[in-house]
Every structure is written in structure tokens, then in C-alpha cells.
Design an enzyme around this catalytic site. Structure first.
Site, PDB file in Angstrom:
ATOM      1  N   ARG A  35      -2.712 -12.966 -42.285  1.00 19.86           N
ATOM      2  CA  ARG A  35      -2.604 -13.638 -43.487  1.00 19.86           C
ATOM      3  C   ARG A  35      -3.809 -14.507 -44.013  1.00 19.86           C
ATOM      4  O   ARG A  35      -4.070 -14.319 -45.406  1.00 19.86           O
ATOM      5  CB  ARG A  35      -1.630 -14.946 -43.125  1.00 19.86           C
ATOM      6  CG  ARG A  35      -0.144 -14.560 -42.874  1.00 19.86           C
ATOM      7  CD  ARG A  35       0.861 -15.382 -42.642  1.00 19.86           C
ATOM      8  NE  ARG A  35       2.222 -14.852 -42.589  1.00 19.86           N
ATOM      9  CZ  ARG A  35       3.342 -15.119 -41.834  1.00 19.86           C
ATOM     10  NH1 ARG A  35       3.010 -16.275 -40.963  1.00 19.86           N
ATOM     11  NH2 ARG A  35       4.469 -14.633 -41.805  1.00 19.86           N
ATOM     12  N   LYS A 198      21.496  -5.859 -37.939  1.00 19.33           N
ATOM     13  CA  LYS A 198      22.911  -6.112 -38.328  1.00 19.33           C
ATOM     14  C   LYS A 198      23.187  -5.615 -39.989  1.00 19.33           C
ATOM     15  O   LYS A 198      22.318  -5.787 -40.675  1.00 19.33           O
ATOM     16  CB  LYS A 198      23.217  -7.663 -38.391  1.00 19.33           C
ATOM     17  CG  LYS A 198      23.258  -7.927 -36.968  1.00 19.33           C
ATOM     18  CD  LYS A 198      23.879  -9.370 -37.063  1.00 19.33           C
ATOM     19  CE  LYS A 198      24.322 -10.038 -35.631  1.00 19.33           C
ATOM     20  NZ  LYS A 198      24.284 -11.515 -35.586  1.00 19.33           N
ATOM     21  N   GLY A 354      10.900  -6.902 -42.728  1.00 19.65           N
ATOM     22  CA  GLY A 354      11.585  -7.015 -41.684  1.00 19.65           C
ATOM     23  C   GLY A 354      10.832  -6.340 -40.177  1.00 19.65           C
ATOM     24  O   GLY A 354       9.666  -6.231 -40.394  1.00 19.65           O
ATOM     25  N   GLY A 377      10.951 -12.352 -45.268  1.00 23.15           N
ATOM     26  CA  GLY A 377      12.088 -12.896 -46.089  1.00 23.15           C
ATOM     27  C   GLY A 377      12.074 -12.851 -47.523  1.00 23.15           C
ATOM     28  O   GLY A 377      12.947 -12.495 -48.337  1.00 23.15           O
TER      29      GLY A 377
HETATM   30  P1  AMP Z   1      16.171  -6.787 -38.360  1.00 30.89           P
HETATM   31  O1  AMP Z   1      15.400  -7.930 -38.296  1.00 30.89           O
HETATM   32  O2  AMP Z   1      17.667  -6.893 -39.180  1.00 30.89           O
HETATM   33  O3  AMP Z   1      15.400  -5.543 -39.263  1.00 30.89           O
HETATM   34  O4  AMP Z   1      16.428  -5.991 -37.066  1.00 30.89           O
HETATM   35  C1  AMP Z   1      15.529  -5.923 -35.959  1.00 30.89           C
HETATM   36  C2  AMP Z   1      16.042  -5.897 -34.859  1.00 30.89           C
HETATM   37  O5  AMP Z   1      17.297  -4.746 -34.547  1.00 30.89           O
HETATM   38  C3  AMP Z   1      15.206  -5.364 -33.524  1.00 30.89           C
HETATM   39  O6  AMP Z   1      14.707  -6.550 -32.779  1.00 30.89           O
HETATM   40  C4  AMP Z   1      15.727  -4.524 -32.839  1.00 30.89           C
HETATM   41  O7  AMP Z   1      15.629  -4.331 -31.683  1.00 30.89           O
HETATM   42  C5  AMP Z   1      17.157  -4.506 -33.325  1.00 30.89           C
HETATM   43  N1  AMP Z   1      18.029  -3.260 -33.288  1.00 30.89           N
HETATM   44  C6  AMP Z   1      17.697  -2.109 -33.677  1.00 30.89           C
HETATM   45  N2  AMP Z   1      18.457  -0.988 -33.404  1.00 30.89           N
HETATM   46  C7  AMP Z   1      19.201  -1.722 -32.509  1.00 30.89           C
HETATM   47  C8  AMP Z   1      20.402  -1.191 -31.844  1.00 30.89           C
HETATM   48  N3  AMP Z   1      20.803  -0.047 -31.952  1.00 30.89           N
HETATM   49  N4  AMP Z   1      21.283  -2.145 -31.267  1.00 30.89           N
HETATM   50  C9  AMP Z   1      21.074  -3.316 -31.264  1.00 30.89           C
HETATM   51  N5  AMP Z   1      19.905  -3.857 -31.991  1.00 30.89           N
HETATM   52  C10 AMP Z   1      19.220  -2.987 -32.558  1.00 30.89           C
END
Ligand code: AMP
Length: 397
Positions: A35, A198, A354, A377
Site C-alpha cells: 500500500r 458464500k 477478494g 471491500g
Molecule cells: P470470499 O472472501 O467470499 O472471496 O471467500 C474466500 C474464501 O472462500 C477462502 O477463504 C476460501 O477458503 C473459501 N472457499 C473457497 N471454496 C470453498 C469451498 N468449496 N468450501 C468452503 N470454503 C471455500
């Protein structure tokens, strides 16, 4: 609108909102200076024009109270090393010390103000506090993309006190331009890859992207909700039961708009959420009871890779699997590699918003991507199609 290249800072005091919220270890040492590195171009342009730079930032979450552990003083010293010129420090972002040091600044000099968030007025977007900040400089530069989604005093409200003297710094402009290339008038085909844990955190992103992209790849934990929504068996995989209907709506919207939707057809499954779990492979919609899909399988990798390689514009947000654990990182590595390969063949690629940013860094592919966003974010909200207050404040006259 004013821009960095054509603006002449000679003789001006530039009040610059930067993001010096750098990670530190328990002893206060900077553990990742990306940063700080990202603002150097803007600061150097100001000083080399013969202007002076008053840098303001937050660090951590002091919640409106002075907290010495979150002082920007050591970061100012660190910045001095990066810039190679003396960097002064004001012990408060407003008040007599900041005022006197800002007033005494000579062309080419740099001043860092103490943590803005030591004052509750910063996050509250307080007008009077914003006005006091504004009195330190003659021109306002916003180069803090990471906080552009917050209507705080230094990121948004202060801009109104510079009606004809406000502009984006180089970093901010690069983020805006990159999103423009992807969501504005993308070279086609344009493919969006959305993963992560999610659906709930990505609904707006998916809905917005369906209006722009030609192909949409869904991976990661969120794919399970889509698979179950279509009647698939997802075993013990992460599924958001309350979003099955939302997933069906997204599938329908994609079909209505002619967007080609890719959902994993196979998976790497595990009998526990652990690096040491037993693993196997199966069809994406036939995960046995007690097992969970933690990565996309080889057939999905092949299909996703083919889609990525025929694209001229790529947006990637969110990993394909639990890439933090070795047995479940192949999908994410394969997609990162395919995005890098497509980029080397002329596609424009943006990775942002992300954990996919962490993934391309971890796998050493960041320099093979056209643009890796610095704002988590903020980028997510931007991809949702929202107007970010920090951007609007500079654009509006
Ligand atoms: P996000 O912050 O929503 O981009 O989510 C990232 C997180 O999603 C990472 O820490 C991954 O470990 C998790 N992730 C990715 N694929 C899966 C999965 N199939 N089941 C559970 N967690 C997951």
C-alpha cells in the site's frame, strides 16, 4: 476533470488522502508495504512538480480514540526510506501542530498527519472536521481506493471544500480505469469468474455482472448453492439453503440475457474441512453424504480454462476452492494460470475484491495480470455497480 498528468503542483500544497493502513507485526514492523509503494508515484509527481504533499490516512481501527499502537509515526519513517527524502510528521491530523507544519512546508517536502481515525469525526464524515482538514492544503488529491466506499471526512466530505481543485491520484485513477475497461465497454467476449465462500456476499456482484459479461464462471463454496438449487446432491458442502431461490433467479437471469453460465461439473471432495482430510473426486452434483466439495475437479478446470482462454476481457473475484489448504488449491492455481495466459495473449484481466488477490500473489502470478486491485471491500462494491462516495465526491463539481 483535472488529472495528475496535466495538473501542475508547482507552489501548491496538496492534501492527499492515501492508504497507509499497512499490515504490521507485534513490534510495529511493516510486514507488507504494497500500500505504501502504491502511493509513491502520486507523491513523487507532486514533489517533482515543485509542490508539497500533506499525506493523511487511517491505520487500523482505533474507533475515534488516540491509540499509540496505531500511530502513523513509524509508517511515516518507513515512507521516508521509500521516498528517499525527509518526511515530517504531525502529531495530530488537525490542531496547531498540523497547521504549523503544513504552513511551513516548502516545495518538494512531505508531511504525514497522525491517524485520522483518532478522531470520531473522521468516520462520521463530520463537516467541521472536514473543513479544518481542508484548510491545510490548496488542492485535494484522493489516492485511497481502499476507502473510496466510505463517506468519511477525508475520503469524501473534504472534497466539497475544493470545488475546482480536486483530483484522483494515480492509484485511484488506475483502479477506476481498470473497472471501466471491464464494466464499461469491455473487449468481447468478456468473462467473469466469481468464487469464494458464500453467495450471500456476492449476490449484487453476480446480478451486476450478468448485465455485462458474455460468460460467467461460478466456483468456490458458492457453487454448491447453485448445484443444490438445480437439484444436485451436495453432501456436507457449504450451502446457503436460504439462497437456493436466489441462485435459481440468477440462473434464469443469465439464461434470459444469453450469458453462458459455467458451474463446476466435478469436485475435489473431503471428509473433513482440513488439510489432512481424506480426499476423493466426484461429479459436482453427486457429493456423497458426509463429504464436502472443497475445490473444483479436473473436468471443471478444463471447461473453465477453455472459457478463460477464448476471452478478451476477464474479471476474477474469489478463489475456486479452499486455496489456503494444499489439497484444495489446484482449481485456483489453474484459473490463475489460465487468466495469466489469456493476458499474455492480449486479454485485459482484472483481479480484485477478494481472496483471489491473495491467491495470485501467493502463486506468484500478480505481475502477469493486467491489473490487481488494491481495494477489497471498495472493489466489491464497485463491481456491484454502486457509486462509491469517494469517487463521486471528486467527480462532482
Ligand atoms: P470470499 O472472501 O467470499 O472471496 O471467500 C474466500 C474464501 O472462500 C477462502 O477463504 C476460501 O477458503 C473459501 N472457499 C473457497 N471454496 C470453498 C469451498 N468449496 N468450501 C468452503 N470454503 C471455500
Amino acid at each position: 476533470m483535472l488529472n495528475m498528468d496535466s495538473f501542475n503542483f508547482n507552489g501548491k500544497k496538496a492534501l492527499v488522502r492515501v492508504d497507509l493502513n499497512v499490515p504490521q507485526d507485534a513490534n510495529g514492523n511493516v510486514t507488507d508495504d504494497s500500500r505504501a509503494m502504491a502511493i509513491l508515484r502520486t507523491v513523487k509527481k507532486i514533489t517533482s512538480d515543485g509542490g508539497s504533499a500533506i499525506l493523511m490516512s487511517h491505520l487500523g481501527r482505533p474507533k475515534g480514540k488516540v491509540n499509540p499502537a496505531m500511530s502513523l509515526k513509524p509508517i511515516a519513517a518507513y515512507l521516508e526510506g521509500l521516498l528517499g527524502v525527509p518526511v515530517q510528521f504531525a502529531t495530530d491530523c488537525v490542531g496547531p501542530d498540523a497547521k504549523a507544519k503544513a504552513a511551513a512546508l516548502k516545495p518538494g517536502q512531505v508531511l504525514v498527519l497522525e491517524n485520522l481515525r483518532f478522531h470520531p469525526e473522521e468516520e462520521a464524515g463530520d463537516e467541521a472536521f472536514s473543513k479544518t482538514l481542508s484548510e491545510l492544503g490548496d488542492v485535494y488529491v484522493n489516492d485511497a481506493f481502499g476507502t473510496a466506499h466510505r463517506a468519511h471526512a477525508s475520503t469524501t466530505v473534504v472534497a466539497k471544500f475544493f470545488p475546482t481543485a480536486k483530483l484522483f491520484g494515480y492509484l485511484m485513477q488506475a483502479e477506476i480505469d481498470s473497472v471501466g475497461k471491464v464494466l464499461g465497454h469491455p473487449a468481447r467476449p468478456m468473462t467473469a469468474i466469481v468464487g469464494g465462500s458464500k453467495v450471500s456476499s456476492k449476490i449484487e456482484v453476480l446480478e451486476n455482472l450478468i448485465g455485462t459479461c458474455d460468460e460467467l464462471i461460478i466456483g468456490g463454496g458458492m457453487a454448491n448453492t447453485f448445484i443444490k438449487a438445480q437439484g444436485g446432491q451436495t453432501g456436507a458442502s457449504l450451502v446457503e439453503e436460504d439462497l437456493l431461490e436466489t441462485a435459481r433467479t440468477i440462473i434464469k437471469k443469465a439464461a434470459d440475457k444469453g450469458v453462458k453460465l459455467h458451474i463446476p461439473t466435478d469436485a475435489v471432495v473431503a471428509d473433513a474441512f482440513a488439510e489432512t482430510a481424506n480426499t476423493d473426486q466426484c461429479a459436482g452434483d453427486a457429493v456423497p453424504d458426509g463429504w464436502m466439495a472443497l475445490d473444483i475437479g479436473p473436468k471443471s478446470i478444463e471447461a473453465f480454462r477453455t472459457a478463460v482462454l477464448r476471452s478478451k476481457t476477464l474479471l476474477w473475484n474469489g478463489p475456486m476452492g479452499v486455496f489456503e489448504m494444499k489439497p484444495f488449491q489446484q482449481g485456483t492455481i489453474a484459473i490463475a494460470t489460465a487468466v495469466a495466459e489469456a493476458t499474455s495473449k492480449g486479454a485485459f484481466s482484472l483481479v480484485g475484491g477478494g481472496d483471489s488477490v491473495a491467491a495470485v500473489n501467493q502463486f506468484g502470478l500478480a505481475d502477469k495480470i493486467s491489473y490487481v486491485s488494491t481495494g477489497g471491500g471498495a472493489m466489491l462494491e464497485y463491481l456491484e455497480g454502486k457509486v462509491l462516495p469517494g469517487i463521486a465526491a471528486v467527480q462532482n463539481s
